[in-house]
Design a protein around this motif. Structure first.
Motif, short mmCIF file in Angstrom:
data_model
loop_
_atom_site.label_atom_id
_atom_site.label_comp_id
_atom_site.label_asym_id
_atom_site.label_seq_id
_atom_site.Cartn_x
_atom_site.Cartn_y
_atom_site.Cartn_z
N PHE A 24 26.09 17.70 41.96
CA PHE A 24 27.19 18.65 41.79
C PHE A 24 28.29 17.94 41.03
CE2 PHE A 24 26.13 22.26 44.51
CZ PHE A 24 25.04 21.75 45.17
N LYS A 73 28.09 23.95 54.53
CA LYS A 73 27.22 25.09 54.85
C LYS A 73 25.89 24.97 54.10
CE LYS A 73 29.38 28.89 54.23
NZ LYS A 73 29.85 30.14 53.62
N PHE A 108 16.57 25.31 57.49
CA PHE A 108 15.37 25.95 56.96
C PHE A 108 14.20 24.99 56.79
CE2 PHE A 108 17.39 29.92 54.82
CZ PHE A 108 17.59 30.45 56.08
N GLY A 152 22.45 35.42 37.64
CA GLY A 152 23.70 35.24 38.38
C GLY A 152 23.58 35.85 39.75
N GLY A 153 24.61 35.64 40.53
CA GLY A 153 24.56 36.18 41.88
C GLY A 153 25.94 36.31 42.48
N TRP A 154 25.98 37.00 43.59
CA TRP A 154 27.23 37.30 44.29
C TRP A 154 26.97 37.16 45.77
CZ3 TRP A 154 32.21 38.56 43.12
CH2 TRP A 154 32.97 39.17 44.14
N ILE A 209 31.26 29.99 39.84
CA ILE A 209 32.54 30.46 39.29
C ILE A 209 33.62 30.38 40.36
CG2 ILE A 209 33.70 32.45 38.26
CD1 ILE A 209 30.80 33.29 37.33
N ASN A 210 33.26 30.72 41.54
CA ASN A 210 34.12 30.54 42.70
C ASN A 210 33.21 30.51 43.93
OD1 ASN A 210 33.52 33.25 43.36
ND2 ASN A 210 35.10 33.91 41.92
N GLN A 211 33.81 30.65 45.10
CA GLN A 211 32.97 30.53 46.30
C GLN A 211 32.00 31.69 46.46
OE1 GLN A 211 35.39 29.80 49.74
NE2 GLN A 211 36.25 27.92 48.90
N LYS A 212 32.28 32.78 45.76
CA LYS A 212 31.45 33.98 45.92
C LYS A 212 30.37 34.13 44.85
CE LYS A 212 33.64 36.20 49.36
NZ LYS A 212 33.00 36.56 50.61
N SER A 213 30.68 33.78 43.64
CA SER A 213 29.77 34.16 42.56
C SER A 213 29.32 32.96 41.72
CB SER A 213 30.43 35.20 41.65
OG SER A 213 31.61 34.67 41.13
N PHE A 214 28.20 33.15 41.09
CA PHE A 214 27.63 32.06 40.29
C PHE A 214 26.77 32.63 39.17
CE2 PHE A 214 24.84 33.03 43.85
CZ PHE A 214 23.60 33.19 43.26
N ILE A 215 26.62 31.87 38.13
CA ILE A 215 25.66 32.19 37.07
C ILE A 215 24.85 30.92 36.78
CG2 ILE A 215 26.97 34.07 36.00
CD1 ILE A 215 28.02 32.09 33.96
N TRP A 268 33.22 40.32 35.90
CA TRP A 268 32.63 39.64 37.06
C TRP A 268 33.54 38.48 37.52
CZ3 TRP A 268 26.88 37.66 37.11
CH2 TRP A 268 26.59 37.20 38.39
N ILE A 269 33.95 37.67 36.55
CA ILE A 269 34.78 36.50 36.88
C ILE A 269 36.10 36.95 37.50
CG2 ILE A 269 36.06 34.57 35.87
CD1 ILE A 269 33.74 34.39 33.81
N SER A 319 35.57 38.28 40.96
CA SER A 319 35.30 37.17 41.88
C SER A 319 36.60 36.46 42.25
CB SER A 319 34.38 36.15 41.22
OG SER A 319 33.23 36.77 40.78
N LEU A 328 22.24 24.67 55.86
CA LEU A 328 21.22 25.69 55.60
C LEU A 328 19.90 25.03 55.20
CD1 LEU A 328 21.40 28.73 55.78
CD2 LEU A 328 21.85 28.82 53.33
N ASP A 354 38.34 36.06 46.04
CA ASP A 354 38.11 34.71 46.51
C ASP A 354 39.39 33.89 46.48
OD1 ASP A 354 36.34 32.89 47.59
OD2 ASP A 354 36.17 31.86 45.66
N ASP A 361 28.42 35.33 54.37
CA ASP A 361 27.58 34.17 54.69
C ASP A 361 26.11 34.53 54.81
OD1 ASP A 361 29.71 32.53 54.69
OD2 ASP A 361 29.89 32.34 56.87
N LEU A 366 30.74 39.86 31.87
CA LEU A 366 30.93 38.54 32.46
C LEU A 366 32.40 38.34 32.85
CD1 LEU A 366 29.63 35.81 33.15
CD2 LEU A 366 30.17 35.07 30.85
N TRP A 368 26.62 27.45 37.46
CA TRP A 368 28.08 27.39 37.46
C TRP A 368 28.58 28.26 38.61
CZ3 TRP A 368 31.68 30.51 33.75
CH2 TRP A 368 33.01 30.22 34.06
N PRO A 418 16.99 31.81 50.07
CA PRO A 418 18.45 31.80 50.13
C PRO A 418 19.07 30.48 49.64
CG PRO A 418 17.55 32.69 52.16
CD PRO A 418 16.40 32.13 51.38
N LEU A 419 18.26 29.44 49.55
CA LEU A 419 18.78 28.17 49.07
C LEU A 419 18.82 28.11 47.54
CD1 LEU A 419 16.91 25.67 51.44
CD2 LEU A 419 19.15 26.71 51.75
N ASN A 448 32.02 24.81 52.11
CA ASN A 448 30.84 25.38 51.45
C ASN A 448 29.73 24.36 51.25
OD1 ASN A 448 31.63 28.10 51.12
ND2 ASN A 448 33.08 27.42 49.57
#
Lengths: 143, 407
Positions: free
Chosen positions: B288, A89, A97, B367-369, B329-335, A8-9, A12, A93, A16, B373, A5, B327, B140-141, A86
């Motif tokens: 949010f 966006k 959709f 989680g995801g990355w 974590i930043n614009q790219k990743s989340f858990i 990963w953080i 990221s 989206l 970013d 876009d 974890l 969460w 994707p949502l 973001n």
């Protein structure tokens, strides 16, 4: 698992990193001459760009234009509407959709934005004040 | 009632302004999600005099890759305030040669929106109900791969979505209204068919035919009744907060005993209840807060007006709740972590200690990355238990990795 974890953080955070911007002059919100509204509040602009408002007060359809990618002017305009890229966006989206809205037409330059706004009735966009040609309808100026 | 709906629609058509402008081309876009799925199921069935099932235990495990879903959307403006929308869906490695997966038209409608306060849609559509129903198949949502139970088509054999969600509507009126500097109010009302159990299974004239389940075309809904529903809600202008209440009324087809019931309780005399009036009452909340995104829904399903049910003291009521916290974590990743629960009283009258008694519990983390876009890589672990009692224990694990791709 916890180490993974952290990695990963960290990963990221590196990829970013925030982008810094230089100062920009005033931004003007411009519309096609057919638009009857004389002014728009920041909330109304937000409603238009989030596609919650899709019709002008006379019922005519609103066509929205925006800039592609990250740019100083886009950040300034979004700050004026109190929303970030973001979140916008994500909203587009969902609307795209579910068929309830079409995201804005995006352009790369102010000249393209002006051309799109002036050529199609009902269109709204934003450009630096110093790029506005004569006889263009400006309904908001953002300092 | 169907005639009434049609008349309303025809009146609305007459108010449309004709247009000869078709300047904008058709837009085609979509998404796909392919996943790796590791599934483990462990079960124990003890001696049970009520169900008649023999004592046994065992497990199943599978490792598979699957193109879970591909959706193609087509939109085209048909005038200033008129839009056509088509949503086609292909699931589970769709291939007719290999008899794999399904292809279907999820939505095909025309919308007329003369004002933001008023929009009418006519055609096959996913009605507005809670937060997820309208977008239930738009992967994707979502941060997750396996959706909350009642929305997950993978679990259709276990949970029938129509028991909890309105499936399709054909006429919907909706709109938005400004109520303060920060908030917008939104509403939607709709009408559609009853659940697909009422549909004709085959076409025919019925001459010399003892089967009642036919009509002039396969899929025609054979009941004279309709499903009605609504959602009323508020949301912040930047859509960082959303709350709503939803409701529907339709009928649960209990004209025959389902094969699902018979499989579970083969020696039971399960009563035929006919058309059981059904109300779904639901609410949704999502918001949010900084980097956190929270979403939750609750659905209560009530069945009423069946004299036989009252006589036998039968309840068919159901509850569903889910909550998910992400969460970013930043614009790219989340858990994220989520939980969903179903309590279904439908079988308890048959077997008071049935596995449904304690409900179906599903916990998940993942989680995801966001690579860019267009591409999101996701991972998810799901742990589900189907009740636990003196007769049956079923535990399920799903371990998934996948890619959502927008195009």
């Amino acid at each position: 698992m916890v180490n993974l974890l952290y990695i990963w953080i960290l990963f990221s955070a590196i990829f970013d990193a925030p982008v810094s911007y230089v100062q920009l002059g005033k931004v003007a919100v411009i519309v096609h001459e057919s638009v009857k509204s004389d002014e728009l509040s920041s909330q109304q602009l937000l409603d238009i760009y989030t596609l919650n408002a899709q019709n002008w007060s006379d019922g005519k359809k609103i066509y929205v234009t925006d800039f592609k990618g990250d740019s100083e002017i886009r950040t300034k305009f979004y700050n004026y509407m109190s929303i970030n890229k973001n979140d916008m966006k994500r909203i587009w989206l969902r609307k795209q959709f579910s068929g309830s809205g079409t995201p804005p037409l995006t352009v790369k330059t102010a000249e393209e934005m002006i051309e799109k706004v002036l050529s199609k009735p009902g269109t709204v966009g934003y450009v630096p004040v110093d790029k506005i040609p004569l006889n263009t309808r400006v309904i908001v100026t953002i300092d | 009632m169907k005639l009434f709906s049609l008349l309303i629609f025809l009146l609305l058509i007459l108010t449309l302004k004709s247009t000869a402008q078709f300047e904008e081309p058709i837009s085609i876009y979509g998404f796909t999600q392919s996943i790796y799925l590791n599934k483990k199921v462990a079960y124990t069935i003890k001696d049970n005099p009520i169900s008649g099932l023999p004592p046994t235990s065992g497990g199943l495990e599978s490792d598979s890759f699957v193109m879970q879903q591909l959706n193609l959307f087509f939109t085209r403006p048909l005038g200033d305030n008129i839009t056509f929308f088509l949503n086609t869906e292909f699931t589970a490695n769709y291939n007719t040669k290999l008899s794999s997966g399904d292809m279907n038209i999820q939505e095909a409608w025309v919308a007329y929106r003369p004002r933001d306060e008023f929009q009418v849609k006519f055609g096959l559509l996913l009605p507005v109900y809670n937060n997820l129903n309208e977008i239930q198949n738009r992967f994707p949502l979502f941060p997750y791969i396996i959706r909350p139970i009642v929305y997950e088509s993978f679990l259709e054999q276990l949970v029938q979505p129509a028991d909890y969600l309105p499936q399709r509507a054909f006429l919907q009126i909706s709109g938005l209204r400004n109520i303060s500097n920060k908030l917008l109010a939104e509403y939607a009302i709709y009408v559609g068919n009853l659940e697909s159990d009422y549909n004709a299974s085959r076409a025919g004239t019925g001459t010399g035919d003892s089967d009642e389940n036919f009509s002039y075309f396969r899929g025609e809904e054979l009941s004279p009744k309709n499903m009605f529903g609504f959602r009323m809600g508020i949301k912040s202008r930047n859509e960082s907060f959303k709350f709503g209440i939803s409701g529907t009324h339709d009928y649960d087809n209990r004209r025959t005993v389902s094969s699902f019931s018979l499989a579970r309780f083969p020696i039971q005399q399960i009563p035929i209840l006919g058309d059981v009036s059904r109300y779904r009452i639901a609410s949704d909340l999502s918001f949010f807060a900084g980097p956190f995104a929270f979403e939750a829904e609750y659905i209560k399903v009530l069945h009423r007006n069946s004299a036989l049910m009252n006589l036998l003291g039968i309840s068919l009521d159901k509850d569903f709740v889910y909550a998910n916290l992400t969460w970013n974590i930043n614009q790219k990743s989340f858990i994220y972590a989520g939980y969903s629960l179903i309590r279904n009283e439908a079988f308890e009258y048959v077997m008071p200690n049935s596995p449904d008694y304690k409900g179906l519990n599903v916990s998940t983390i993942g989680g995801g990355w966001r690579l860019n876009d267009y591409i999101v890589a996701k991972g998810q672990f799901v742990y589900g238990t189907v009740g636990t009692n003196q007769y049956v224990t079923i535990d399920t694990n799903f371990f998934n990795f996948g890619l959502s791709v927008l195009f």
